[in-house]
Design an enzyme around this catalytic site. Structure first.
Site, mmCIF file in Angstrom:
data_model
loop_
_atom_site.group_PDB
_atom_site.id
_atom_site.type_symbol
_atom_site.label_atom_id
_atom_site.label_comp_id
_atom_site.label_asym_id
_atom_site.label_seq_id
_atom_site.Cartn_x
_atom_site.Cartn_y
_atom_site.Cartn_z
ATOM 1 N N THR A 1 0.875 -1.186 0.000
ATOM 2 C CA THR A 1 0.000 0.000 0.000
ATOM 3 C C THR A 1 0.904 1.225 0.000
ATOM 4 O O THR A 1 2.133 1.080 -0.004
ATOM 5 C CB THR A 1 -0.895 0.023 1.264
ATOM 6 O OG1 THR A 1 -0.054 0.343 2.387
ATOM 7 C CG2 THR A 1 -1.571 -1.304 1.514
ATOM 8 N N CYS A 2 0.317 2.414 0.037
ATOM 9 C CA CYS A 2 1.174 3.600 0.019
ATOM 10 C C CYS A 2 1.960 3.743 1.326
ATOM 11 O O CYS A 2 2.959 4.449 1.376
ATOM 12 C CB CYS A 2 0.374 4.851 -0.294
ATOM 13 S SG CYS A 2 -1.088 5.021 0.694
ATOM 14 N N ASN A 3 1.533 3.060 2.371
ATOM 15 C CA ASN A 3 2.225 3.199 3.653
ATOM 16 C C ASN A 3 3.032 1.978 4.071
ATOM 17 O O ASN A 3 3.677 2.005 5.110
ATOM 18 C CB ASN A 3 1.221 3.532 4.758
ATOM 19 C CG ASN A 3 0.809 4.979 4.714
ATOM 20 O OD1 ASN A 3 1.607 5.834 4.307
ATOM 21 N ND2 ASN A 3 -0.410 5.271 5.087
ATOM 22 N N GLU B 1 -8.381 4.223 9.939
ATOM 23 C CA GLU B 1 -8.803 4.475 8.539
ATOM 24 C C GLU B 1 -9.286 3.156 7.931
ATOM 25 O O GLU B 1 -8.730 2.092 8.212
ATOM 26 C CB GLU B 1 -7.669 5.121 7.736
ATOM 27 C CG GLU B 1 -6.340 4.381 7.742
ATOM 28 C CD GLU B 1 -6.167 3.435 6.577
ATOM 29 O OE1 GLU B 1 -7.060 3.412 5.736
ATOM 30 O OE2 GLU B 1 -5.165 2.707 6.561
ATOM 31 N N GLN C 1 -9.522 2.083 4.710
ATOM 32 C CA GLN C 1 -9.016 1.555 3.432
ATOM 33 C C GLN C 1 -8.128 0.333 3.595
ATOM 34 O O GLN C 1 -8.108 -0.547 2.741
ATOM 35 C CB GLN C 1 -8.225 2.626 2.667
ATOM 36 C CG GLN C 1 -9.072 3.725 2.055
ATOM 37 C CD GLN C 1 -9.320 4.838 3.050
ATOM 38 O OE1 GLN C 1 -8.875 4.760 4.194
ATOM 39 N NE2 GLN C 1 -10.047 5.855 2.634
ATOM 40 N N ALA D 1 -11.709 29.048 -3.684
ATOM 41 C CA ALA D 1 -11.304 27.674 -4.004
ATOM 42 C C ALA D 1 -10.107 27.290 -3.145
ATOM 43 O O ALA D 1 -9.547 28.111 -2.431
ATOM 44 C CB ALA D 1 -10.947 27.578 -5.480
ATOM 45 N N MET E 1 -8.542 22.160 0.463
ATOM 46 C CA MET E 1 -9.301 21.735 1.633
ATOM 47 C C MET E 1 -10.797 21.957 1.434
ATOM 48 O O MET E 1 -11.614 21.100 1.754
ATOM 49 C CB MET E 1 -8.809 22.509 2.847
ATOM 50 C CG MET E 1 -8.814 21.679 4.108
ATOM 51 S SD MET E 1 -8.253 22.610 5.483
ATOM 52 C CE MET E 1 -6.503 22.579 5.284
#
Lengths: 266, 452
Positions: free
Chosen positions: B47-49, B116, B118, B192, B195
């Site tokens: 995963t990304c982590n 989280e 995901q 804009a 966040m």
């Protein structure tokens, strides 16, 4: 009969405690369970009412304990109907304990509610029952408006103060509480008005006068007048949601005192 | 059999290292990995982590070297084949710790953002990929299924994922505290920024009815309106638009507040005091802070939202303590299963040894006695029943799910008491007949020996 009322009181108490824990912890499952508890209580309560006919002597609906029990039952039925449409399960945290108190008091007093004392004194007919039914329904609905108002004020204050929402009460949304308040007032006030009118008709039939000047009549008339003002302010658009909530709390407290408190004191 | 885990995560390796070792298609390298003799089963989590390799092996030392080579040569895309610094980023755990680590990862306790959701999906993808390429066997299958159910327990029994921790989700959560249903609500986006766009995106995913966009430049307003399916407006129309919206998201540059308390008061009056939620993410602030003093107006600026998010992070951290208890409980349960799995060869061994002794002694007795067929059958039944009854209690005890230490001690005791490792012990000849089923899972073996 009385035993069944005690069972109902116990169910309401359990549902109320569950709902309180569900809101305070917060534990959504417990809150949902409490709603089912309230529904179960309402079903057993209906059976308890049905069994009143078989009691000897049969308590009259016009006696305060039976009327109090009827008000609690109607309040729960109305609340369950509202919960069906809105996410207001948190209201069970007040409805449960209040219903418990009402039914418990009724259960204590039902045995003394001797053979239709009031009905015997003031005569029978449809007006007394219509008065009690409509009055109880109005009281239940306006009581619900007061409960929603109380929660609205708590949640409003918390959102304004920007307190973190963690580890604290999980209440219904302001909009849902305001809708409960508005609908309960919109339906409750006309019903209460009909309750007052049927009460006067009852007096007319029994005593030949529309006004006897009793404490119950005086306080109820004042409460009705206050509600007339509140309903006018609310629906004429002169009141915001927060003021409406505060008014509902004050109004329902006064109404409960005027009808139940004065009755109990008498 | 041992479970080994080698990997890197957000705590041990910076992003540029993790991205160099990230694997998009875990199937081919995994297939190659389990083809080697040292590795029995494998699952690659990328995963990304984190990038983690979990394997089972009967040759732990050789397997460790093979796993290190796997990281160094087979998945380190764009890095030197034998990166000397790689070991600084890797952690290596085995058995109990490896298993506990997988349970923690699945339960999102080990994630960068605790709770989280995901990671569970990513872990399921990794498991599915391993199953599809034939790299996942009974032990890792059981471990990952156990990890998924542990994650579900943690999610149900704790509040680890209950409160939002991103500013965008906090904004949505607060909106839901004010409004019952977002489908009939309208939001006004002023300006804009990442966040504010994230917050709007989250609101739209929660069912927000419609969006108006106001910006200094008409072209920018139109571009944003197209992006969010909104209606574009000029900035000077904001005052008029305010009465018709329920949520205001503002993030625009400027020295002076764009919205004054008087403007909002007027809008509230026109709204017949229906609540108005204003989210001011601008720095300097776009909305006069006095607006929060008005009845039915709720104003949150960036600091307010971050305070709520920080409190929620702290709440999740507290919940990890409860989650850790659940993980420890589940670790023990899996450990019991693993010990029972390791008991299977011993159980098979003991049964075959007992059967060999019974057969040999029966054969010898039958040679001495002159019995007819019925008597022989009765004797056969009798000896079988005696053996089964004698073995029933010890085999049941070995098969029972126990904790690791007790279970392993029991296995050792059984092997010593019944001399299972002594090649000269009676019945030892049967050991070589290939009756032992070392790979059988608990529950598959020896279940028929209850019969009397």
């Amino acid at each position: 009969m009385v035993e069944l009322h005690q069972v109902v009181a116990a169910i309401y108490l359990a549902a109320g405690v569950g709902a309180l824990l569900g809101v305070v912890l917060p534990a959504p499952r417990m809150a949902r369970g409490a709603v089912w508890g309230l529904a179960l209580g309402a079903v057993v309560h209906a059976i308890a009412f049905a069994s009143l006919h078989r009691a000897d002597p049969t308590p009259s609906l016009t006696d305060l304990p039976a009327a109090l029990s009827l008000t609690a039952w109607l309040g729960n039925v109305f609340l369950l109907l509202l919960m069906w449409r809105l996410r207001v399960t948190g209201l069970a945290a007040i409805a449960g304990p209040v219903s418990f108190l009402a039914v418990f008091t009724a259960a204590l007093r039902l045995p003394d509610s001797a053979a239709s004392a009031v009905a015997a004194e003031l005569g029978a007919g449809s007006s007394p029952h219509a008065h009690v039914l409509l009055g109880s329904a109005g009281l239940a609905l306006l009581g619900l408006a007061g409960m929603a108002g109380l929660f609205f004020l708590i949640e409003h204050r918390r959102l304004k103060a920007k307190r973190p929402l963690t580890r604290s009460l999980r209440l219904p949304s302001l909009e849902a509480l305001d809708r409960v308040n508005a609908s309960a007032l919109a339906v409750g006030f006309p019903i209460l008005t009909l309750g007052v009118i049927t009460g006067m008709l009852w007096l007319q039939e029994a005593m030949g006068t529309l006004w006897s000047g009793s404490a119950h009549e005086t306080w109820s008339a004042v409460a009705w007048g206050i509600y007339a003002g509140l309903a006018a302010a609310r629906f004429a658009g002169h009141q915001g949601a927060r003021q409406a909530a505060a008014s509902a709390v004050a109004g329902s407290a006064f109404l409960i005192f005027a009808v139940v408190g004065v009755g109990l004191l008498a | 059999m041992k479970i080994l885990l080698l990997g890197m995560n957000h705590r041990t390796a910076p992003l540029e290292v993790r991205e160099a070792y990230a694997v998009q298609e875990p199937g081919p390298p995994l297939r190659k990995l389990v083809e080697s003799d040292e590795i029995d089963e494998g699952v690659l989590i990328s995963t990304c982590n984190r990038v983690e390799l979990v394997v089972t092996t009967r040759q732990p030392e050789a397997a460790r070297l093979r796993m290190r080579r796997f990281f160094g040569q087979e998945i380190g895309a764009g890095r030197a084949a034998e990166d000397p610094s790689l070991d600084d980023f890797l952690y290596d755990v085995s058995d109990h710790q490896a298993m506990g680590h997988v349970l923690r990862v699945a339960s999102s306790i080990d994630s960068m953002v605790v709770g989280e959701p995901q990671i569970l999906g990513q872990l399921k993808d990794a498991y599915r990929a391993a199953v599809e390429c034939g790299a996942c066997g009974p032990v890792l299958s059981r471990l990952f299924q156990h990890a998924f159910s542990t994650a579900k327990r943690v999610r149900n029994e704790t509040r680890i994922a209950e409160r939002p921790v991103s500013v965008a989700r906090v904004a949505v959560d607060l909106t839901r505290q004010i409004f019952e249903d977002l489908r009939d609500k309208r939001a006004l986006l002023i300006g804009a920024g990442d966040m504010i766009e994230a917050a709007l995106d989250a609101l739209q995913r929660d069912g927000l009815g419609s969006v108006l966009v106001a910006n200094r430049t008409r072209s920018r307003a139109e571009a944003l309106a197209e992006q969010f399916g909104a209606t574009p407006h000029a900035l000077d129309e904001v005052g008029e638009l305010l009465a018709g919206v329920d949520v205001v998201l503002s993030c625009i540059g400027g020295d002076q507040p764009l919205l004054s308390a008087d403007q909002v008061r007027g809008a509230l009056r026109a709204r017949r005091s229906r609540p108005l939620f204003l989210i001011d993410l601008g720095v300097p602030r776009n909305i006069d802070p006095a607006v929060n003093e008005l009845d039915n107006a709720f104003l949150y600026d960036i600091d307010d939202l971050q305070d709520v998010a920080a409190a929620n992070v702290e709440e999740r951290r507290r919940e990890t303590l409860r989650a850790e208890d659940i993980v420890r409980e589940e670790e023990q349960r899996f450990d019991g299963w693993l010990v029972a799995l390791q008991a299977v060869p011993t159980i098979q061994h003991l049964r075959s040894r007992a059967e060999a002794i019974r057969s040999a002694e029966l054969e010898r007795a039958l040679r001495r006695l002159e019995l007819d067929e019925t008597q022989r059958e009765e004797l056969e039944k009798l000896t079988r029943s005696i053996v089964n009854k004698l073995l029933h209690a010890p085999l049941s005890r070995l098969r029972a799910d126990t904790d690791r230490e007790e279970g392993l001690a029991m296995l050792e005791a059984a092997r010593a008491l019944f001399a299972l490792d002594d090649p000269d012990a009676p019945g030892a000849d049967a050991d070589a007949d290939g009756e032992l089923m070392a790979e059988a899972a608990p529950g598959d073996a020896g279940r028929d020996d209850h019969g009397e």
